[in-house]
Design a protein around this motif. Structure first.
Motif, PDB file in Angstrom:
ATOM      1  N   VAL A 121      31.331  33.165  12.978  1.00 22.28           N
ATOM      2  CA  VAL A 121      31.252  31.854  13.631  1.00 22.28           C
ATOM      3  C   VAL A 121      30.898  30.761  12.625  1.00 22.28           C
ATOM      4  O   VAL A 121      31.426  29.644  12.675  1.00 22.28           O
ATOM      5  CB  VAL A 121      30.258  31.885  14.824  1.00 22.28           C
ATOM      6  N   ASP A 122      30.021  31.083  11.662  1.00 19.01           N
ATOM      7  CA  ASP A 122      29.647  30.098  10.643  1.00 19.01           C
ATOM      8  C   ASP A 122      30.836  29.802   9.727  1.00 19.01           C
ATOM      9  O   ASP A 122      31.115  28.654   9.380  1.00 19.01           O
ATOM     10  CB  ASP A 122      28.484  30.609   9.787  1.00 19.01           C
ATOM     11  N   PHE A 174      33.544  27.397  10.969  1.00 19.15           N
ATOM     12  CA  PHE A 174      33.287  25.968  10.810  1.00 19.15           C
ATOM     13  C   PHE A 174      33.675  25.502   9.419  1.00 19.15           C
ATOM     14  O   PHE A 174      34.121  24.372   9.230  1.00 19.15           O
ATOM     15  CB  PHE A 174      31.832  25.633  11.146  1.00 19.15           C
ATOM     16  N   MET A 175      33.519  26.391   8.433  1.00 22.32           N
ATOM     17  CA  MET A 175      33.930  26.001   7.072  1.00 22.32           C
ATOM     18  C   MET A 175      35.449  25.874   6.975  1.00 22.32           C
ATOM     19  O   MET A 175      35.955  24.960   6.333  1.00 22.32           O
ATOM     20  CB  MET A 175      33.398  27.011   6.067  1.00 22.32           C
ATOM     21  N   ARG A 225      37.410  25.034   9.396  1.00 22.31           N
ATOM     22  CA  ARG A 225      37.792  23.799  10.103  1.00 22.31           C
ATOM     23  C   ARG A 225      37.487  22.574   9.244  1.00 22.31           C
ATOM     24  O   ARG A 225      38.246  21.609   9.243  1.00 22.31           O
ATOM     25  CB  ARG A 225      37.021  23.703  11.420  1.00 22.31           C
ATOM     26  N   LEU A 226      36.360  22.637   8.543  1.00 24.13           N
ATOM     27  CA  LEU A 226      36.002  21.509   7.677  1.00 24.13           C
ATOM     28  C   LEU A 226      37.048  21.344   6.574  1.00 24.13           C
ATOM     29  O   LEU A 226      37.480  20.234   6.260  1.00 24.13           O
ATOM     30  CB  LEU A 226      34.620  21.758   7.068  1.00 24.13           C
TER      31      LEU A 226
END
Lengths: 400, 400
Positions: free
Chosen positions: A353-354, A357-358, A360-361
């Motif tokens: 999950v973490d 986000f990377m 997506r960034l």
């Protein structure tokens, strides 16, 4: 200009200092500027650029920004991100954006901070605004000699607990000491099990007082000897051993894996014992150099690359050491970045999950995956939202 | 527990210190913990939490994180983002993510840094790991009295140019001085045109030396008088005036607009002249309190809210002051965040291309626009990729 090592030197390297603004204590530079050149450009006015990776004679500030480089003095001064005020980036989406500026307080999201350490995956950095610091009035370097790494580690804890913040606090083990003395020679006694290099800087009165306190703490923790550099020549000699440690290992092993990992400072004695146990189990020689003050270790795993079995054992030892650092609450990269080598190992550290986000960034800045593909983030397909844009086909020899 | 001011106190406020780890110089706290309580919890062991907004007796660390708060001492110690090592966030997408941790060096993208200052637009912060600093051995506070703001500004430049880094460097103008002396009373002489509050901290020898140098520099720049607090009582009194400045303005005006803007430090004398010209042009009284060391100004624009014309003039003066700060290379918010009030004014500072990256970043964490809608970023339709998700309908009285 003549091509050197396949790279054309010239204005296209973007090596200029564009502006020095001492009133606001900052400078605007092009990314190709060599780190040390900036300090040289401002030294006469009493300033310096704090991030000082050991590579600072050859590494560029753009590279320091992309890897968020550390260095021996980051214990006191922080890492590169703490010294970058603004960036100009041409993103993977083809936009030219300006992040931050000369003022410290930021407005809106801190995109400057997240772009430092992005390893070129957001785009090309084309301009950098950095902080300049006032050069300290005095610098003092102390060498503590200890029988064991454990004893030296206790001295480190005692110095930190006393509220002293050395500019640098470096440790070297016996393998490194012997390699250095067989090579460049820095005057480290070969019989020592560990040396501790303590550098203090600041106002002269403070430096003198903290040097005395640090020396006393080393003696109280069983130092065999404590030496204080009396002048710049002696100081440079003490540092010479540290700065050339990696090169010196070449005298004792045909090849080595240089690792860069971090543990919370309190776990240093424990990780050193684990590193020794791992190297014994895999029958590989390990030399240790580390930024003791901030828990950043650099085991150098020695092997002979002509021996496939030894290479396999070196790699196995390397993996175990990284896992041990993570198990102690640390990180698999300290200051040298992720690149290709450690991209997969992020999965050891982050939950899916973490990591998502990377991904997506990354897509925010580089939706088509053109910028430094394969770097920084793992590429395996388990990540539901993984960055799956096809790798671009580049002409052979293109520099990406 | 009893409801206070409509808010139920209790464990649902998440006010606990979860861990104090002095060896690694950090603490893990819940977001509802009041800022000052953390320093109180660690003071006996010789540590403190550096970010100190003037609201620190009532503001929570979660709030400090969300606005990336500053404070009088951020000149030396940096703002909140420099003291946050890790965050746990429940994002707008419903994911629970952990960013950073106890170690300084970061790995992968620095999502912790970009989440600090996000004003709740990424999600709910549910846990915070912060740095603890060793409390300084000594603290010394000096009050310099000057005939004019210009003279005091010159003393600020001289102190900074001398390489002194005060823990705090605050300036107050004559309007504020008179308001304070009419109210709480801090012993500031009413005839002074400006006072400069200089605080030095660190090892005792250094503090003594730098206090003398700072006092000498004030005198050399024409200070009418220089006073040194002899004990903690005198020191607390000097600070009392500064900390209660905003409240004291209530004695001289029914209402005021408190502004928070930044200019590069070198532009302070110029912006002060512009502030005075703007206030004269719009016939409004302006009182000035500012963090002179880092160019963060807080003009307090006084008006009577029963007079619509005066309110309009106050607003016009406010707008002009913000535009003047931007024109000088500054920012429209220093340390108090953006919120609703300044969301539209980001367009004064950023190009549309820069803002679009902020919208895209917001969507990474909160794709449906549920978290603090309307805050931080302008909502106008000109932004091609603007965040146009409909605002959610919430039950009346819900706390968002």
């Amino acid at each position: 200009m003549a091509p050197i090592g396949g790279v054309m030197l010239g204005t296209n390297r973007m090596t200029r200092v564009l502006e020095i603004d001492v009133t606001n204590r900052c400078a605007v530079v092009e990314p190709g500027l060599i780190n040390l050149w900036l300090t040289r450009a401002v030294a006469a006015r009493g300033y310096f650029f704090a991030p000082d990776p050991s590579s600072q004679m050859v590494s560029s500030i753009g590279g320091n920004v992309s890897t968020n480089a550390g260095g021996p003095h980051c214990l006191k001064y922080g890492i590169t991100t703490n010294h970058v005020l603004g960036l100009e980036i041409v993103t993977g989406s083809g936009d030219r954006i300006r992040l931050g500026g000369k003022v410290w307080d930021r407005h809106g999201y801190d995109l400057t901070g997240v772009a430092v350490g992005a390893e070129g995956t957001f785009g090309l950095v084309t301009g950098i605004t950095v902080r300049l610091l006032h050069a300290p009035e005095a610098v003092k370097t102390i060498l503590g000699l200890f029988a064991t790494i454990d004893a030296a580690s206790e001295a480190v804890s005692a110095i930190i607990a006393a509220g002293i913040v050395p500019a640098a606090l470096e440790m070297l083990d016996d393998v490194v000491i012997r390699a250095i003395e067989a090579g460049v020679g820095a005057g480290y006694p070969r019989e020592a099990g560990a040396v501790l290099l303590i550098e203090l800087d600041g106002p002269r009165a403070e430096v003198e007082m903290e040097a005395e306190r640090s020396a006393a703490l080393c003696r109280a923790r069983g130092a065999l000897d404590v030496r204080v550099a009396r002048d710049e020549t002696e100081r440079a000699l003490l540092w010479k051993g540290r700065k050339e440690a990696a090169g010196a290992i070449g005298r004792i092993a045909p090849s080595f894996l240089l690792q860069d990992a971090v543990v919370p400072r309190s776990k240093l004695p424990q990780i050193m014992r684990e590193v020794q146990a791992i190297s014994a189990r895999h029958r590989v020689l390990v030399a240790n150099v580390f930024h003791a003050g901030d828990g950043n270790l650099h085991p150098l795993i020695c092997y002979d690359d002509r021996d496939p079995d030894e290479l396999a054992r070196a790699k196995a030892a390397n993996d175990e050491m990284l896992r041990a650092c993570i198990a102690l609450g640390g990180s698999v990269t300290g200051e040298h970045g992720v690149g290709v080598d450690k991209a997969e190992s992020l999965e050891l550290q982050y939950a899916e999950v973490d990591l998502n986000f990377m991904y997506r960034l990354r897509r925010v800045f580089d939706p088509a995956g053109l910028m430094n593909p394969g770097k920084l983030l793992p590429s395996h397909p388990a990540c539901g939202e993984a960055f799956r844009a096809p790798r671009p086909v580049l002409p052979e020899g293109a520099w990406v």
